[in-house]
Write a protein that holds these residues in place. Sequence first.
Motif, PDB file in Angstrom:
ATOM      1  N   ASN A  71      -7.783 -12.113 -25.926  1.00 17.37           N
ATOM      2  CA  ASN A  71      -7.848 -10.798 -26.563  1.00 17.37           C
ATOM      3  C   ASN A  71      -8.342 -10.932 -27.998  1.00 17.37           C
ATOM      4  OD1 ASN A  71      -6.814  -9.625 -24.248  1.00 17.37           O
ATOM      5  ND2 ASN A  71      -4.720  -9.752 -24.963  1.00 17.37           N
ATOM      6  N   PRO A  72      -8.978  -9.894 -28.515  1.00 20.07           N
ATOM      7  CA  PRO A  72      -9.428  -9.954 -29.909  1.00 20.07           C
ATOM      8  C   PRO A  72      -8.238 -10.081 -30.855  1.00 20.07           C
ATOM      9  CG  PRO A  72      -9.808  -7.764 -28.966  1.00 20.07           C
ATOM     10  CD  PRO A  72      -9.310  -8.630 -27.868  1.00 20.07           C
ATOM     11  N   ALA A  73      -8.371 -10.914 -31.858  1.00 22.92           N
ATOM     12  CA  ALA A  73      -7.277 -11.133 -32.814  1.00 22.92           C
ATOM     13  C   ALA A  73      -6.944  -9.852 -33.563  1.00 22.92           C
ATOM     14  CB  ALA A  73      -7.654 -12.239 -33.792  1.00 22.92           C
ATOM     15  N   GLU A  81     -10.571  -4.568 -21.248  1.00 26.83           N
ATOM     16  CA  GLU A  81     -11.129  -5.862 -20.900  1.00 26.83           C
ATOM     17  C   GLU A  81     -12.543  -6.059 -21.425  1.00 26.83           C
ATOM     18  OE1 GLU A  81     -10.692  -6.104 -16.679  1.00 26.83           O
ATOM     19  OE2 GLU A  81      -8.518  -6.190 -16.811  1.00 26.83           O
ATOM     20  N   THR A  82     -13.230  -4.984 -21.773  1.00 27.56           N
ATOM     21  CA  THR A  82     -14.597  -5.118 -22.284  1.00 27.56           C
ATOM     22  C   THR A  82     -14.611  -5.646 -23.713  1.00 27.56           C
ATOM     23  OG1 THR A  82     -14.670  -2.824 -23.058  1.00 27.56           O
ATOM     24  CG2 THR A  82     -15.432  -3.262 -20.807  1.00 27.56           C
ATOM     25  N   LEU A  83     -13.468  -5.674 -24.377  1.00 23.85           N
ATOM     26  CA  LEU A  83     -13.381  -6.196 -25.741  1.00 23.85           C
ATOM     27  C   LEU A  83     -12.914  -7.648 -25.776  1.00 23.85           C
ATOM     28  CD1 LEU A  83     -11.673  -3.132 -27.472  1.00 23.85           C
ATOM     29  CD2 LEU A  83     -14.104  -3.689 -27.389  1.00 23.85           C
ATOM     30  N   CYS A  84     -12.586  -8.201 -24.627  1.00 19.84           N
ATOM     31  CA  CYS A  84     -12.016  -9.545 -24.552  1.00 19.84           C
ATOM     32  C   CYS A  84     -13.095 -10.592 -24.320  1.00 19.84           C
ATOM     33  CB  CYS A  84     -11.004  -9.614 -23.412  1.00 19.84           C
ATOM     34  SG  CYS A  84      -9.597  -8.508 -23.662  1.00 19.84           S
ATOM     35  N   ALA A  85     -12.757 -11.828 -24.669  1.00 23.32           N
ATOM     36  CA  ALA A  85     -13.590 -12.980 -24.352  1.00 23.32           C
ATOM     37  C   ALA A  85     -12.933 -13.690 -23.175  1.00 23.32           C
ATOM     38  CB  ALA A  85     -13.690 -13.913 -25.553  1.00 23.32           C
ATOM     39  N   LEU A 132      -9.579 -18.962 -30.001  1.00 20.30           N
ATOM     40  CA  LEU A 132     -10.982 -19.203 -30.311  1.00 20.30           C
ATOM     41  C   LEU A 132     -11.167 -18.881 -31.781  1.00 20.30           C
ATOM     42  CD1 LEU A 132     -13.831 -19.953 -29.343  1.00 20.30           C
ATOM     43  CD2 LEU A 132     -14.208 -17.516 -28.901  1.00 20.30           C
ATOM     44  N   LYS A 133     -11.582 -19.890 -32.527  1.00 24.04           N
ATOM     45  CA  LYS A 133     -11.810 -19.705 -33.960  1.00 24.04           C
ATOM     46  C   LYS A 133     -13.296 -19.771 -34.246  1.00 24.04           C
ATOM     47  CE  LYS A 133      -7.480 -21.653 -35.704  1.00 24.04           C
ATOM     48  NZ  LYS A 133      -6.891 -22.621 -36.649  1.00 24.04           N
ATOM     49  N   LYS A 134     -13.709 -18.982 -35.220  1.00 19.68           N
ATOM     50  CA  LYS A 134     -15.073 -19.051 -35.720  1.00 19.68           C
ATOM     51  C   LYS A 134     -14.967 -19.248 -37.223  1.00 19.68           C
ATOM     52  CE  LYS A 134     -19.547 -16.898 -35.974  1.00 19.68           C
ATOM     53  NZ  LYS A 134     -20.399 -15.763 -35.668  1.00 19.68           N
ATOM     54  N   ALA A 135     -15.543 -20.326 -37.710  1.00 20.28           N
ATOM     55  CA  ALA A 135     -15.492 -20.662 -39.127  1.00 20.28           C
ATOM     56  C   ALA A 135     -14.048 -20.678 -39.645  1.00 20.28           C
ATOM     57  CB  ALA A 135     -16.361 -19.708 -39.934  1.00 20.28           C
ATOM     58  N   GLY A 136     -13.147 -21.204 -38.813  1.00 20.66           N
ATOM     59  CA  GLY A 136     -11.759 -21.350 -39.231  1.00 20.66           C
ATOM     60  C   GLY A 136     -10.883 -20.127 -39.046  1.00 20.66           C
ATOM     61  N   SER A 141      -7.512 -14.765 -28.954  1.00 21.64           N
ATOM     62  CA  SER A 141      -6.412 -15.626 -28.523  1.00 21.64           C
ATOM     63  C   SER A 141      -5.831 -15.077 -27.230  1.00 21.64           C
ATOM     64  CB  SER A 141      -5.324 -15.713 -29.592  1.00 21.64           C
ATOM     65  OG  SER A 141      -4.749 -14.445 -29.810  1.00 21.64           O
ATOM     66  N   GLY A 142      -5.208 -15.979 -26.463  1.00 22.55           N
ATOM     67  CA  GLY A 142      -4.614 -15.553 -25.207  1.00 22.55           C
ATOM     68  C   GLY A 142      -3.566 -16.524 -24.740  1.00 22.55           C
ATOM     69  N   ASP A 143      -2.836 -16.127 -23.703  1.00 18.56           N
ATOM     70  CA  ASP A 143      -1.714 -16.926 -23.226  1.00 18.56           C
ATOM     71  C   ASP A 143      -2.118 -18.085 -22.332  1.00 18.56           C
ATOM     72  OD1 ASP A 143      -2.401 -15.646 -20.882  1.00 18.56           O
ATOM     73  OD2 ASP A 143      -0.632 -14.376 -20.837  1.00 18.56           O
ATOM     74  N   GLY A 144      -3.372 -18.177 -21.972  1.00 21.28           N
ATOM     75  CA  GLY A 144      -3.840 -19.294 -21.160  1.00 21.28           C
ATOM     76  C   GLY A 144      -3.755 -19.070 -19.671  1.00 21.28           C
ATOM     77  N   GLU A 145      -3.286 -17.899 -19.249  1.00 17.13           N
ATOM     78  CA  GLU A 145      -3.218 -17.605 -17.822  1.00 17.13           C
ATOM     79  C   GLU A 145      -4.570 -17.088 -17.353  1.00 17.13           C
ATOM     80  OE1 GLU A 145       0.040 -15.183 -16.597  1.00 17.13           O
ATOM     81  OE2 GLU A 145       1.432 -16.216 -17.927  1.00 17.13           O
ATOM     82  N   ILE A 146      -4.919 -17.444 -16.142  1.00 19.74           N
ATOM     83  CA  ILE A 146      -6.214 -17.057 -15.586  1.00 19.74           C
ATOM     84  C   ILE A 146      -6.158 -15.622 -15.092  1.00 19.74           C
ATOM     85  CG2 ILE A 146      -7.812 -17.499 -13.686  1.00 19.74           C
ATOM     86  CD1 ILE A 146      -7.169 -20.438 -13.986  1.00 19.74           C
ATOM     87  N   GLY A 147      -7.259 -14.884 -15.312  1.00 21.05           N
ATOM     88  CA  GLY A 147      -7.400 -13.530 -14.794  1.00 21.05           C
ATOM     89  C   GLY A 147      -7.029 -12.458 -15.788  1.00 21.05           C
ATOM     90  N   SER A 148      -7.331 -11.230 -15.392  1.00 20.05           N
ATOM     91  CA  SER A 148      -7.059 -10.064 -16.236  1.00 20.05           C
ATOM     92  C   SER A 148      -5.575  -9.847 -16.395  1.00 20.05           C
ATOM     93  CB  SER A 148      -7.689  -8.816 -15.627  1.00 20.05           C
ATOM     94  OG  SER A 148      -9.064  -8.996 -15.467  1.00 20.05           O
ATOM     95  N   LYS A 149      -5.197  -9.313 -17.524  1.00 21.64           N
ATOM     96  CA  LYS A 149      -3.794  -9.033 -17.809  1.00 21.64           C
ATOM     97  C   LYS A 149      -3.545  -7.535 -17.645  1.00 21.64           C
ATOM     98  CE  LYS A 149      -3.570 -13.271 -19.041  1.00 21.64           C
ATOM     99  NZ  LYS A 149      -4.699 -13.797 -18.380  1.00 21.64           N
ATOM    100  N   VAL A 150      -2.495  -7.200 -16.921  1.00 15.09           N
ATOM    101  CA  VAL A 150      -2.129  -5.801 -16.734  1.00 15.09           C
ATOM    102  C   VAL A 150      -0.703  -5.633 -17.213  1.00 15.09           C
ATOM    103  CG1 VAL A 150      -1.826  -3.949 -15.069  1.00 15.09           C
ATOM    104  CG2 VAL A 150      -3.625  -5.639 -14.733  1.00 15.09           C
ATOM    105  N   SER A 151      -0.504  -4.706 -18.163  1.00 18.52           N
ATOM    106  CA  SER A 151       0.864  -4.488 -18.607  1.00 18.52           C
ATOM    107  C   SER A 151       1.535  -3.486 -17.697  1.00 18.52           C
ATOM    108  CB  SER A 151       0.921  -4.026 -20.051  1.00 18.52           C
ATOM    109  OG  SER A 151      -0.162  -3.342 -20.452  1.00 18.52           O
ATOM    110  N   GLY A 152       2.836  -3.559 -17.652  1.00 18.65           N
ATOM    111  CA  GLY A 152       3.584  -2.671 -16.770  1.00 18.65           C
ATOM    112  C   GLY A 152       3.592  -3.225 -15.360  1.00 18.65           C
TER     113      GLY A 152
END
Length: 159
Positions: A71-73, A81-85, A132-136, A141-152
């Motif tokens: 997810n974006p920091a 999901e369109t804003l995520c890497a 994921l850092k760019k120039a420090g 950032s994310g929890d490391g789990e594979i796939g899309s995250k759905v809350s609820g």
Amino acid sequence: MKNLLIVIAITSIFISCKLNDATDEEVKAPVKDSTIFGADKDDDGCLASAGYTWSKLNKECVKAFTGIQLNPASDAATEDETLCAYVLFNEEGDQAEIFLPDDKSFIVTKGTSDKLWVFKDYQLIAQNGYQLKKAGQVVFSGDGEIGSKVSGSDNPDAQ
């Protein structure tokens, strides 16, 4: 009787003339929709409408969003999901491809430690999930789990 036939004939003439006053646009036949579903392949032959994109690392069409979601920091709680890497690793784990929201991707290679992959001024760090850092600066950032995250949950009893 003759008068009635004359009235009917004159009325018919007026009605038929009115029908012929249609504009050129009204007369044109409707254009058939020539869209072929599934014909939106990109330059690499990947079917974009099905979510596929070309992987430089795997040399095949992949669904990037099936990888590790970052997810974006600036908005870590986003569900857009369109804003995520997304991160997809190769089988050896020594390289990963990062798919950014702007449809760009690049490959990071394992650095000096087992928890660091680098490319130019980007660094992918395995730390409490992934960052994921760019120039420090942390950009994703994310929890490391594979796939899309759905809350609820669909199950209201789930805790």
